[in-house]
Design a protein around this motif. Structure first.
Motif, PDB file in Angstrom:
ATOM      1  N   PRO B 162       0.804  -1.233   0.000  1.00  0.00           N
ATOM      2  CA  PRO B 162       0.000   0.000   0.000  1.00  0.00           C
ATOM      3  C   PRO B 162       0.833   1.277   0.000  1.00  0.00           C
ATOM      4  N   VAL B 163       0.605   2.094  -1.008  1.00  0.00           N
ATOM      5  CA  VAL B 163       1.297   3.392  -1.117  1.00  0.00           C
ATOM      6  C   VAL B 163       0.296   4.460  -1.563  1.00  0.00           C
ATOM      7  N   ILE B 164       0.724   5.705  -1.486  1.00  0.00           N
ATOM      8  CA  ILE B 164      -0.111   6.807  -1.957  1.00  0.00           C
ATOM      9  C   ILE B 164       0.767   7.695  -2.844  1.00  0.00           C
ATOM     10  N   VAL B 165       0.198   8.199  -3.932  1.00  0.00           N
ATOM     11  CA  VAL B 165       0.988   9.026  -4.848  1.00  0.00           C
ATOM     12  C   VAL B 165       1.159  10.418  -4.245  1.00  0.00           C
ATOM     13  N   VAL B 166       2.400  10.827  -4.050  1.00  0.00           N
ATOM     14  CA  VAL B 166       2.678  12.173  -3.522  1.00  0.00           C
ATOM     15  C   VAL B 166       2.984  13.138  -4.665  1.00  0.00           C
ATOM     16  N   ASN B 167       3.920  12.742  -5.541  1.00  0.00           N
ATOM     17  CA  ASN B 167       4.264  13.582  -6.693  1.00  0.00           C
ATOM     18  C   ASN B 167       3.975  12.808  -7.965  1.00  0.00           C
ATOM     19  N   ASP B 168       3.211  13.437  -8.875  1.00  0.00           N
ATOM     20  CA  ASP B 168       2.877  12.766 -10.125  1.00  0.00           C
ATOM     21  C   ASP B 168       3.667  13.358 -11.292  1.00  0.00           C
ATOM     22  N   THR B 169       3.322  12.952 -12.510  1.00  0.00           N
ATOM     23  CA  THR B 169       4.084  13.390 -13.694  1.00  0.00           C
ATOM     24  C   THR B 169       3.702  14.803 -14.136  1.00  0.00           C
ATOM     25  N   GLU B 170       2.745  15.394 -13.424  1.00  0.00           N
ATOM     26  CA  GLU B 170       2.355  16.770 -13.776  1.00  0.00           C
ATOM     27  C   GLU B 170       2.905  17.786 -12.773  1.00  0.00           C
ATOM     28  N   GLY B 171       3.675  17.313 -11.817  1.00  0.00           N
ATOM     29  CA  GLY B 171       4.280  18.241 -10.858  1.00  0.00           C
ATOM     30  C   GLY B 171       3.419  18.523  -9.638  1.00  0.00           C
ATOM     31  N   ASN B 172       2.312  17.799  -9.481  1.00  0.00           N
ATOM     32  CA  ASN B 172       1.491  17.990  -8.275  1.00  0.00           C
ATOM     33  C   ASN B 172       2.197  17.412  -7.050  1.00  0.00           C
ATOM     34  N   ASP B 173       1.876  17.972  -5.899  1.00  0.00           N
ATOM     35  CA  ASP B 173       2.520  17.565  -4.650  1.00  0.00           C
ATOM     36  C   ASP B 173       1.473  17.421  -3.546  1.00  0.00           C
ATOM     37  N   LEU B 174       1.220  16.165  -3.179  1.00  0.00           N
ATOM     38  CA  LEU B 174       0.190  15.902  -2.156  1.00  0.00           C
ATOM     39  C   LEU B 174       0.543  16.536  -0.806  1.00  0.00           C
ATOM     40  N   TYR B 175       1.827  16.610  -0.473  1.00  0.00           N
ATOM     41  CA  TYR B 175       2.205  17.213   0.809  1.00  0.00           C
ATOM     42  C   TYR B 175       1.770  18.680   0.861  1.00  0.00           C
ATOM     43  N   GLN B 176       1.999  19.402  -0.242  1.00  0.00           N
ATOM     44  CA  GLN B 176       1.581  20.818  -0.305  1.00  0.00           C
ATOM     45  C   GLN B 176       0.062  20.929  -0.257  1.00  0.00           C
ATOM     46  N   GLN B 177      -0.589  20.105  -1.088  1.00  0.00           N
ATOM     47  CA  GLN B 177      -2.055  20.147  -1.176  1.00  0.00           C
ATOM     48  C   GLN B 177      -2.702  19.819   0.164  1.00  0.00           C
ATOM     49  N   GLY B 178      -2.198  18.755   0.800  1.00  0.00           N
ATOM     50  CA  GLY B 178      -2.772  18.306   2.071  1.00  0.00           C
ATOM     51  C   GLY B 178      -2.631  19.357   3.149  1.00  0.00           C
ATOM     52  N   MET B 179      -1.451  19.965   3.213  1.00  0.00           N
ATOM     53  CA  MET B 179      -1.203  20.957   4.246  1.00  0.00           C
ATOM     54  C   MET B 179      -2.091  22.177   4.029  1.00  0.00           C
ATOM     55  N   GLN B 180      -2.202  22.611   2.773  1.00  0.00           N
ATOM     56  CA  GLN B 180      -3.047  23.780   2.487  1.00  0.00           C
ATOM     57  C   GLN B 180      -4.497  23.529   2.881  1.00  0.00           C
ATOM     58  N   GLN B 181      -4.936  22.306   2.620  1.00  0.00           N
ATOM     59  CA  GLN B 181      -6.341  21.985   2.907  1.00  0.00           C
ATOM     60  C   GLN B 181      -6.657  22.037   4.401  1.00  0.00           C
ATOM     61  N   TYR B 182      -5.692  21.675   5.242  1.00  0.00           N
ATOM     62  CA  TYR B 182      -5.992  21.574   6.671  1.00  0.00           C
ATOM     63  C   TYR B 182      -5.361  22.668   7.541  1.00  0.00           C
ATOM     64  N   ALA B 183      -4.610  23.576   6.931  1.00  0.00           N
ATOM     65  CA  ALA B 183      -3.991  24.655   7.717  1.00  0.00           C
ATOM     66  C   ALA B 183      -5.071  25.604   8.225  1.00  0.00           C
ATOM     67  N   ARG B 184      -4.833  26.132   9.448  1.00  0.00           N
ATOM     68  CA  ARG B 184      -5.791  27.083  10.004  1.00  0.00           C
ATOM     69  C   ARG B 184      -5.100  28.403  10.248  1.00  0.00           C
TER      70      ARG B 184
END
Lengths: 279, 184
Positions: B162-184
């Motif tokens: 089991p893994v999760i895609v963090v960086n894809d071939t389009e330059g997306n970054d789950l770490y950035q996205q995830g943090m932005q979504q939950y930052a207060r």
């Protein structure tokens, strides 16, 4: 004067190395339960499920919680009425580490700095001895993984930076560490002392039972505020976004020089391991 | 959150192009272990123009230094190590055909750019869940650099790892996205 044979020290260190790496503490498991319920991110919830399942497998099948079974950091409180005989005290600790890591199927992670050649038995251990009153020896083994240890920091602030300076540096530091130290993390903060003391008390802060507050109400309030600010960063479990970046912040403070304001951060990953025994 | 994707290794360009940051993936097939010291050796061989002990075309490297296996186990605990330490070497390995990396923690901009350029992805496995992840590893065999101990290169046979895609071939970054979504 109480006599304790060096081989007894080795025996205890050996079993503490194994226990610490196989059995996650009840305080950590309880923190997982609480956090899993409150975590808003679905992926974050799944991470907590995996961590609980991982701890169960490790416990039941007697395998390491994490493959990084760390350098063996050993804290000793040596009663001043104890006489260690029958061998070298430091060698006995290292012998215990060697046997524990071998017999417990734990990874040997110690290497030469330049050649990177593995020492093959996880020695030398990192040994901190403190002389205390009494005729007992308390030994704590806290295996320290590289990923979280790499996210450590010592800095010499100016006294004029004040408590706000501490808060900002800790939060900035945890933010830049991001997903690297395997969040949810436990953050140890040392304030005061000298350069080396501040780092040591930051590490010792991690030995406290998870979430137990500092008895000084000002420091307890600082811990609470830091935890809120860190969790507001949104880094979340494994850095994938969520409410729980940290499970706890533990602060320890001692007096410092009139010209200085040292501080240190030492981070533990969620495999928040330490076991102790009293001889 | 997308559904779980089952994927067989080795990976092709089209396999990895379909993956997006945030996708949950179960990997089955052969993957190779490699961390700090092994990366340095592979990189040095490439610099000298010498062949690698393993053909990395289409392959996935798992940044892991497993714990020793107990009798009857395929492998000891085997969770990911921090990937950032491999950043200096990863673009070169993608250039020669590496398609996937499994680890934990952030990658440098140059590595994320290389994933776009050479079509590769970066997966995260749950750090510190080594006992659990070892269950998905059915066979392990050292294929190079045995002298490195836990840092040797091993060929792993995995099932539904089991893994999760963090960086894809389009330059997306789950770490950035995830943090932005939950930052207060």
């Amino acid at each position: 004067m109480r006599e304790i044979h060096a081989s007894e020290i080795a025996k205890v260190v050996k079993s503490l190395c194994i226990e610490a790496n196989l059995y996650l503490g009840e305080d950590v498991l309880a923190a997982f339960d609480r956090a899993e319920k409150m975590e808003e991110s679905p992926v974050g919830k799944e991470v907590f499920e995996q961590l609980k399942e991982n701890a169960r497998i490790a416990r039941e099948e007697q395998v390491a919680i994490c493959q990084d079974t760390g350098l063996a950091v050993v804290f000793v409180e040596l009663g001043q009425e104890v006489h260690i005989f029958g061998g070298d005290f430091n060698a006995a600790i290292n012998e215990g580490v060697k046997q524990g890591y071998q017999e417990g199927y734990l990874r040997k992670s110690a290497c030469h700095c330049f050649s990177r050649a593995n020492t093959r038995d996880n020695t030398p251990a990192v040994i901190h001895v403190e002389m205390v009153p009494g005729d007992k020896v308390k030994i704590t083994v806290a295996p320290k993984g590289g990923g979280s240890e790499n996210m450590s920091m010592v800095t010499m602030l100016s006294p004029s930076d004040g408590i706000e300076g501490i808060k900002n540096r800790v939060v900035e530091w945890v933010k830049q560490a991001g997903s690297n130290p395997c969040p949810p993390i436990v953050v140890g903060v040392g304030i005061g002392g000298t350069f080396e003391q501040t780092a040591l008390i930051a590490k010792k802060a991690l030995l406290r039972t998870l979430g137990e507050k500092n008895p000084d109400p000002k420091l307890a309030a600082l811990e609470e505020e830091l935890l809120t600010r860190i969790n507001n960063l949104g880094i979340g479990p494994q850095g994938l976004g969520g409410r729980f970046t940290a499970l706890a912040v533990h602060v320890e403070m001692i007096p410092c020089h009139i010209a200085s304001f040292p501080m240190a951060v030492n981070i533990n990953c969620h495999a928040h391991r330490h076991k102790e025994a009293v001889i | 959150m997308s559904a779980t994707i089952r994927l067989k290794t080795p990976l092709s360009d089209s396999d990895v192009e379909k993956l997006k940051a945030g996708d949950k993936v179960l990997l089955t097939g052969v993957i190779y272990t490699g961390r700090d010291a092994a990366h340095k050796r592979l990189f040095d061989l490439l610099k000298e123009g010498k062949p690698l002990p393993v053909d990395l075309k289409g392959q996935v490297i798992y940044y892991v230094g497993p714990a020793p296996a107990k009798p009857g186990q395929a492998i000891g605990s085997a969770g990911p190590t921090t990937s950032g330490r491999m950043d200096a070497f990863s673009p070169k390995l993608m250039e020669i055909g590496l398609k996937g990396m499994i680890g934990k923690g952030m990658r440098k901009k140059e590595v994320i750019e290389a994933m776009k350029k050479y079509k590769a992805v970066y997966f995260a496995a749950t750090g510190g869940a080594g006992a659990l992840l070892a269950k998905a590893i059915k066979k392990a065999e050292v294929v190079a650099y045995e002298d490195l101990g836990p840092e040797a290169v091993s060929r792993l046979e995995v099932e539904d790892f089991p893994v999760i895609v963090v960086n894809d071939t389009e330059g997306n970054d789950l770490y950035q996205q995830g943090m932005q979504q939950y930052a207060r």
